[in-house]
Design a protein around this motif. Sequence first.
Motif, PDB file in Angstrom:
ATOM      1  N   LYS A  67      -0.495  -4.181  12.473  1.00  0.00           N
ATOM      2  CA  LYS A  67       0.453  -3.297  11.800  1.00  0.00           C
ATOM      3  C   LYS A  67       0.716  -3.773  10.373  1.00  0.00           C
ATOM      4  CE  LYS A  67       4.948  -1.092  12.500  1.00  0.00           C
ATOM      5  NZ  LYS A  67       6.152  -1.027  13.373  1.00  0.00           N
ATOM      6  N   ASP A  68       0.838  -5.102  10.201  1.00  0.00           N
ATOM      7  CA  ASP A  68       1.075  -5.660   8.866  1.00  0.00           C
ATOM      8  C   ASP A  68      -0.099  -5.385   7.932  1.00  0.00           C
ATOM      9  OD1 ASP A  68       3.543  -6.552   9.510  1.00  0.00           O
ATOM     10  OD2 ASP A  68       3.001  -8.659   9.722  1.00  0.00           O
ATOM     11  N   ASP A  69      -1.334  -5.569   8.440  1.00  0.00           N
ATOM     12  CA  ASP A  69      -2.527  -5.319   7.631  1.00  0.00           C
ATOM     13  C   ASP A  69      -2.618  -3.857   7.227  1.00  0.00           C
ATOM     14  OD1 ASP A  69      -3.355  -7.904   7.555  1.00  0.00           O
ATOM     15  OD2 ASP A  69      -4.915  -7.711   9.079  1.00  0.00           O
ATOM     16  N   ARG A  70      -2.310  -2.976   8.162  1.00  0.00           N
ATOM     17  CA  ARG A  70      -2.359  -1.537   7.854  1.00  0.00           C
ATOM     18  C   ARG A  70      -1.330  -1.184   6.783  1.00  0.00           C
ATOM     19  NH1 ARG A  70      -2.793  -0.856  13.555  1.00  0.00           N
ATOM     20  NH2 ARG A  70      -0.699   0.001  13.679  1.00  0.00           N
ATOM     21  N   ALA A  71      -0.153  -1.786   6.887  1.00  0.00           N
ATOM     22  CA  ALA A  71       0.898  -1.512   5.903  1.00  0.00           C
ATOM     23  C   ALA A  71       0.494  -2.012   4.518  1.00  0.00           C
ATOM     24  CB  ALA A  71       2.204  -2.175   6.336  1.00  0.00           C
ATOM     25  N   LYS A  72      -0.137  -3.196   4.454  1.00  0.00           N
ATOM     26  CA  LYS A  72      -0.591  -3.744   3.172  1.00  0.00           C
ATOM     27  C   LYS A  72      -1.671  -2.859   2.550  1.00  0.00           C
ATOM     28  CE  LYS A  72       0.378  -8.595   4.232  1.00  0.00           C
ATOM     29  NZ  LYS A  72      -0.230  -9.886   4.646  1.00  0.00           N
ATOM     30  N   LEU A  73      -2.610  -2.408   3.397  1.00  0.00           N
ATOM     31  CA  LEU A  73      -3.679  -1.542   2.897  1.00  0.00           C
ATOM     32  C   LEU A  73      -3.126  -0.224   2.389  1.00  0.00           C
ATOM     33  CD1 LEU A  73      -6.600  -2.077   5.431  1.00  0.00           C
ATOM     34  CD2 LEU A  73      -6.700  -2.421   2.964  1.00  0.00           C
ATOM     35  N   GLU A  74      -2.196   0.346   3.129  1.00  0.00           N
ATOM     36  CA  GLU A  74      -1.608   1.625   2.713  1.00  0.00           C
ATOM     37  C   GLU A  74      -0.881   1.470   1.385  1.00  0.00           C
ATOM     38  OE1 GLU A  74       1.372   5.182   4.291  1.00  0.00           O
ATOM     39  OE2 GLU A  74       0.875   3.512   5.610  1.00  0.00           O
ATOM     40  N   LYS A  75      -0.151   0.358   1.227  1.00  0.00           N
ATOM     41  CA  LYS A  75       0.556   0.105  -0.028  1.00  0.00           C
ATOM     42  C   LYS A  75      -0.430  -0.046  -1.182  1.00  0.00           C
ATOM     43  CE  LYS A  75       3.967  -2.984  -2.150  1.00  0.00           C
ATOM     44  NZ  LYS A  75       4.784  -4.211  -1.971  1.00  0.00           N
ATOM     45  N   MET A  76      -1.547  -0.759  -0.942  1.00  0.00           N
ATOM     46  CA  MET A  76      -2.564  -0.947  -1.972  1.00  0.00           C
ATOM     47  C   MET A  76      -3.194   0.390  -2.375  1.00  0.00           C
ATOM     48  SD  MET A  76      -6.294  -2.744  -1.654  1.00  0.00           S
ATOM     49  CE  MET A  76      -5.709  -4.278  -0.944  1.00  0.00           C
ATOM     50  N   ILE A  77      -3.591   1.164  -1.376  1.00  0.00           N
ATOM     51  CA  ILE A  77      -4.264   2.441  -1.628  1.00  0.00           C
ATOM     52  C   ILE A  77      -3.338   3.398  -2.383  1.00  0.00           C
ATOM     53  CG2 ILE A  77      -5.211   4.505  -0.533  1.00  0.00           C
ATOM     54  CD1 ILE A  77      -6.147   2.585   1.767  1.00  0.00           C
ATOM     55  N   LYS A  78      -2.134   3.578  -1.859  1.00  0.00           N
ATOM     56  CA  LYS A  78      -1.211   4.527  -2.481  1.00  0.00           C
ATOM     57  C   LYS A  78      -0.714   4.017  -3.832  1.00  0.00           C
ATOM     58  CE  LYS A  78       0.152   7.093   1.614  1.00  0.00           C
ATOM     59  NZ  LYS A  78       1.256   7.576   2.478  1.00  0.00           N
ATOM     60  N   GLY A  79      -0.645   2.682  -3.981  1.00  0.00           N
ATOM     61  CA  GLY A  79      -0.272   2.121  -5.271  1.00  0.00           C
ATOM     62  C   GLY A  79      -1.294   2.467  -6.340  1.00  0.00           C
TER      63      GLY A  79
END
Length: 200
Positions: free
Chosen positions: A86-98
């Motif tokens: 869940k943490d990895d998915r959240a980091k990836l989503e933040k990176m992508i959307k950022g």
Amino acid sequence: MIINTARFVISSPTVDKCPSENMHEYAFIGRSNVGKSSLINMLTGKKNLAMTSSTPGKTMLINHFLVNESWYIVDLPGYGFARRSKDDRAKLEKMIKGYIAGRSQMTNLFVLIDSRHKPQKIDLEFMEWLGENGVPFSIVFTKLDKLTPTAGKKLIADYCAELLERWEELPPVFKTSSEDRRGRDAILNYIEEMNRLPLQ
């Protein structure tokens, strides 16, 4: 458009680490195993420019490739990693959307869809988020060599018809195959047109 040069420049963990040059950027994204690296290699004519892998989801950083010393292809991490924490998915989503929401140089986002599959919830939700946030994007159907011409035409038509039930109009749509180079000229010509426009 003729591609004379294409080279890897940098992998960035966050958008603020991306190149500072004021050049057009064309980002590519899709669910894992959609054929993103193969498409980038096909477009640039460089077999090993973007690393392809038998393990989906290997791209974990924002990868910049400089083309013709004048514009960038950006290889973004895929979305929808069921096997990640869940943490990895959240980091990836933040990176992508950022990157997508915060990168002024991004001229267009190419969203890759496997032409063999019916509309998936995760793709539809992602594209709706793009629309809601005013992100310029195009749809790229991949792996058309895996289908007969009739089947490919029908699946894409059905997909687009479903999108039109939700949207007033479609973004640009490209039909591709990394195996037979289908769609290469159409995408590169589109990029060439966009390159003539000033960055916002």
